[in-house]
Every structure is written in structure tokens, then in C-alpha cells.
Write a protein that holds these residues in place. Structure first.
Motif, short mmCIF file in Angstrom:
data_model
loop_
_atom_site.label_atom_id
_atom_site.label_comp_id
_atom_site.label_asym_id
_atom_site.label_seq_id
_atom_site.Cartn_x
_atom_site.Cartn_y
_atom_site.Cartn_z
N VAL A 59 0.83 -1.20 0.00
CA VAL A 59 0.00 0.00 0.00
C VAL A 59 0.87 1.25 0.00
O VAL A 59 1.83 1.36 0.77
CB VAL A 59 -0.93 0.03 1.24
CG1 VAL A 59 -1.80 1.28 1.23
CG2 VAL A 59 -1.79 -1.24 1.28
N VAL A 60 0.52 2.19 -0.86
CA VAL A 60 1.12 3.52 -0.84
C VAL A 60 0.09 4.49 -0.28
O VAL A 60 -1.08 4.46 -0.66
CB VAL A 60 1.56 3.98 -2.25
CG1 VAL A 60 1.85 5.49 -2.27
CG2 VAL A 60 2.81 3.22 -2.69
N VAL A 61 0.51 5.34 0.65
CA VAL A 61 -0.36 6.33 1.26
C VAL A 61 0.14 7.71 0.85
O VAL A 61 1.32 8.03 1.04
CB VAL A 61 -0.37 6.19 2.79
CG1 VAL A 61 -1.20 7.29 3.43
CG2 VAL A 61 -0.90 4.82 3.19
N THR A 62 -0.75 8.53 0.28
CA THR A 62 -0.31 9.84 -0.20
C THR A 62 -0.45 10.95 0.83
O THR A 62 0.07 12.04 0.62
CB THR A 62 -1.10 10.24 -1.46
OG1 THR A 62 -2.49 10.42 -1.11
CG2 THR A 62 -0.98 9.18 -2.55
N VAL A 80 4.28 0.56 1.97
CA VAL A 80 5.62 0.49 1.36
C VAL A 80 6.18 1.87 1.05
O VAL A 80 7.38 1.99 0.81
CB VAL A 80 5.59 -0.38 0.09
CG1 VAL A 80 5.28 -1.83 0.44
CG2 VAL A 80 4.58 0.16 -0.92
N ALA A 81 5.34 2.90 1.02
CA ALA A 81 5.83 4.24 0.75
C ALA A 81 4.77 5.26 1.14
O ALA A 81 3.57 4.98 1.13
CB ALA A 81 6.20 4.41 -0.73
N LYS A 116 5.88 -0.66 -6.07
CA LYS A 116 5.06 -1.77 -6.59
C LYS A 116 3.76 -1.96 -5.79
O LYS A 116 3.45 -3.07 -5.35
CB LYS A 116 5.84 -3.08 -6.58
CG LYS A 116 7.10 -3.08 -7.42
CD LYS A 116 7.82 -4.42 -7.32
CE LYS A 116 9.12 -4.41 -8.09
NZ LYS A 116 9.86 -5.71 -7.93
N PRO A 117 2.99 -0.92 -5.60
CA PRO A 117 1.78 -1.07 -4.78
C PRO A 117 0.66 -1.76 -5.53
O PRO A 117 0.61 -1.75 -6.77
CB PRO A 117 1.40 0.38 -4.47
CG PRO A 117 1.84 1.12 -5.68
CD PRO A 117 3.13 0.47 -6.11
#
Length: 310
Positions: A59-62, A80-81, A116-117
């Protein structure tokens, strides 16, 4: 598991967000004792909630504000980011989440490829950063209140029932703390010190909302939803049966001067040593179930006490 139980690294050592042991010698500021000076951030997050369907692995969280919900679901290991500047993740979320790579608000192609989300969580103000992950499932989280935001994040992560259950557990615990500490018969003042000002936090503030759930009363002059600036004319509106004080960024030196002033010390709560210090980031600048649980733990420990007991 109780909501107040938390995940951690298995020891009882207080650590910085990057996992290094730290000293806990600071327990008092200007004669005011801190409620939780030795809080271990590695124990903030709850145990992992089981999947109820779709279960994203990466999971990427903005928006760092969404990480509180991830923490409260115990799913920090999936992130992951974060598309934010380094240091943007709140320290109270603990070393697992503060160690997640912060790749900036305009991530480059290399960072996008490395992440790579299979899911990107965005908000309206951070949708631009999410657009860098083309072709990846994206869910916008734009709920108005912290409870609705928590449920929206949980739904995106495949845990809607777990969110409802954990919110019910929290409300039940808040009610229990209120009864245990006889909250309805205590008028609590909330004072925040800025670089050159004092502000009364309103009932609409994050901490104000948690106090309401516990059943705590506010002094007559503090019952509005919006913050109230303290002036020479209304200075004593800051008084109460118990005063919780906190320091905004760069507000510590001004706060210490006020706390040691004759005018402050002449009020009722300071006279009776019923002034306690709390973490401004957790009580006001955060918003979510993980932070709410920490505020509730502070109240459970301190609501019936006074500064001489800490």
C-alpha cells in the motif's frame, strides 16, 4: 483483544521513532508534571485486523494523516511508501510507520517502480501524488470526521467490520473511563501555548471530542466548538477543576513563562496543583483512532489526579 492493547517490538524500552533507546528524564515542565513522559511509541498500533475479503499486500499512502487509521488496524507492515517529505509521519505512530520510505509529493519513476503497490490511498489534496501510480487501484479518503475517515480506510483495506468493532470497543472504553473517573463531575480546561499566545481548545478540537465521549464537562467559558484566544480580559477562562496544558511547535518557552507567572499561579487549578502536561501532537494535531486511544489512556491515568501524584 482490547483496543488499548498494542503491537510493539516486544520489550519495555522507550525508543525514538527509528528504534533507538532514549532517556526519560524529562517528567516536568515549569512545575507541571507530564501525564505520560515515558510513553513507548512502539506500542501505539493495535494488533492486525484479519482480512474480510480483498486484502492488499503493498500500500502507498499519499497523505500521512491516513496512517493513523492504518496503525489502528495494525496494518502498518503493508505500507511500502508515503508520498510526503521526510519526517512527515507523526512520531506517535511508532517506528514501523516512521521508517516507511517518504518519497516526496512528486515521486520519481524509480520510487514508483520500487514501491510496486497494489493499492494507493489518497485524499483530495494529495490526489496529484497518487496519479504517479498509473494503473494501480486508487481509493480516495475524504470523509469529514475522524471516525468516518477510519471506516473509509478500513473499507479500502478490506476490513470494514473490524473498523466498526474497534470503534465500538473504543466508545465502550471511553464510557467506562468516564464512569471510573466520575467524569461528569469534573470541569476540564484545555490550554495550548503557542510561540506568543495561549488558546483554549474548543469542544470541536480533537481532544475536545474525546473528552465529550468520556463525559467530561468543560468550564462555562469553554463550551464553544471553536478555539478561544486568551487575553488580559478573559485570562481566568483558562481555569477549571483540572487543566491540561500542551505546547504547540515553538510554544514551549512562552508556555513556561505563563505557567510560572503570578497571574497563572493565582488561579484555582494551579493553586491546587491540578495542572498536567500532555502531548500537543497527539491531543490536537493528530486525528484518528490510534491517537484517540492515546488520549483516552492519558485521561484514564490522570483525570481524577493532580500534579503532585506524578
Amino acid at each position: 483483544m482490547s483496543l488499548l492493547a498494542a503491537c510493539g517490538n516486544g520489550d519495555d524500552i522507550l525508543r525514538t521513532p527509528d528504534g533507538k533507546p532514549i532517556s526519560t528524564s524529562t517528567t516536568r515542565i515549569a512545575e507541571v508534571n507530564l501525564v505520560h513522559p515515558a510513553r513507548d511509541y512502539s506500542k501505539t498500533c493495535s494488533s492486525p485486523a484479519p482480512a474480510e475479503g480483498r486484502d492488499p499486500a503493498r500500500v502507498v499512502v499519499t497523505d500521512p494523516a491516513l496512517l493513523d487509521a492504518v496503525c489502528a488496524l495494525g496494518l502498518g507492515g503493508k505500507v511500502v511508501a508515503v508520498t510526503a517529505a521526510p519526517g512527515s509521519v507523526p512520531a506517535y505512530l511508532g517506528p514501523q510507520l516512521t521508517a516507511v520510505p517518504a518519497i516526496g509529493t512528486a515521486p520519481n519513476s524509480g520510487d514508483v517502480a520500487a514501491a510496486k503497490p497494489d493499492l494507493v490511498l489518497t485524499t483530495t489534496k494529495t490526489a496529484g501524488a497518487g496519479a504517479a501510480f498509473k494503473g494501480v487501484r486508487s481509493v480516495g479518503i475524504d470523509a469529514a470526521g475522524w471516525e468516518e475517515s477510519f471506516k473509509a480506510v478500513a473499507a479500502a483495506l478490506g476490513r470494514p467490520a473490524a473498523a466498526d468493532r474497534r470503534l465500538r470497543e473504543f466508545r465502550a472504553e471511553a464510557d467506562a473511563v468516564g464512569k471510573l473517573r466520575d467524569a461528569p463531575h469534573t470541569q476540564v480546561s484545555l490550554v495550548r501555548f503557542g510561540p506568543d499566545s495561549e488558546t483554549i481548545a474548543g469542544t470541536g478540537s480533537f481532544a475536545g471530542q474525546i473528552l465529550s465521549l468520556v463525559g467530561v464537562q468543560r468550564p462555562a467559558g469553554q463550551r464553544g466548538a471553536e478555539p478561544l484566544k486568551v487575553t488580559d480580559d478573559n485570562f481566568t477562562v483558562a481555569d477549571g477543576d483540572l487543566i491540561y496544558v500542551s505546547f504547540e511547535p515553538d510554544g514551549l518557552e512562552h508556555g513556561k513563562k505563563v505557567l510560572l507567572s503570578d497571574r497563572w499561579l493565582d488561579m484555582g487549578a494551579p493553586t491546587w496543583k491540578r495542572v498536567l502536561g500532555v502531548d500537543d501532537e497527539v491531543w490536537y494535531r493528530a486525528s484518528g483512532l490510534a491517537a484517540a486511544t492515546l488520549v483516552l489512556a492519558d485521561l484514564k491515568k490522570s483525570l481524577a489526579g493532580n500534579s503532585a501524584e506524578y
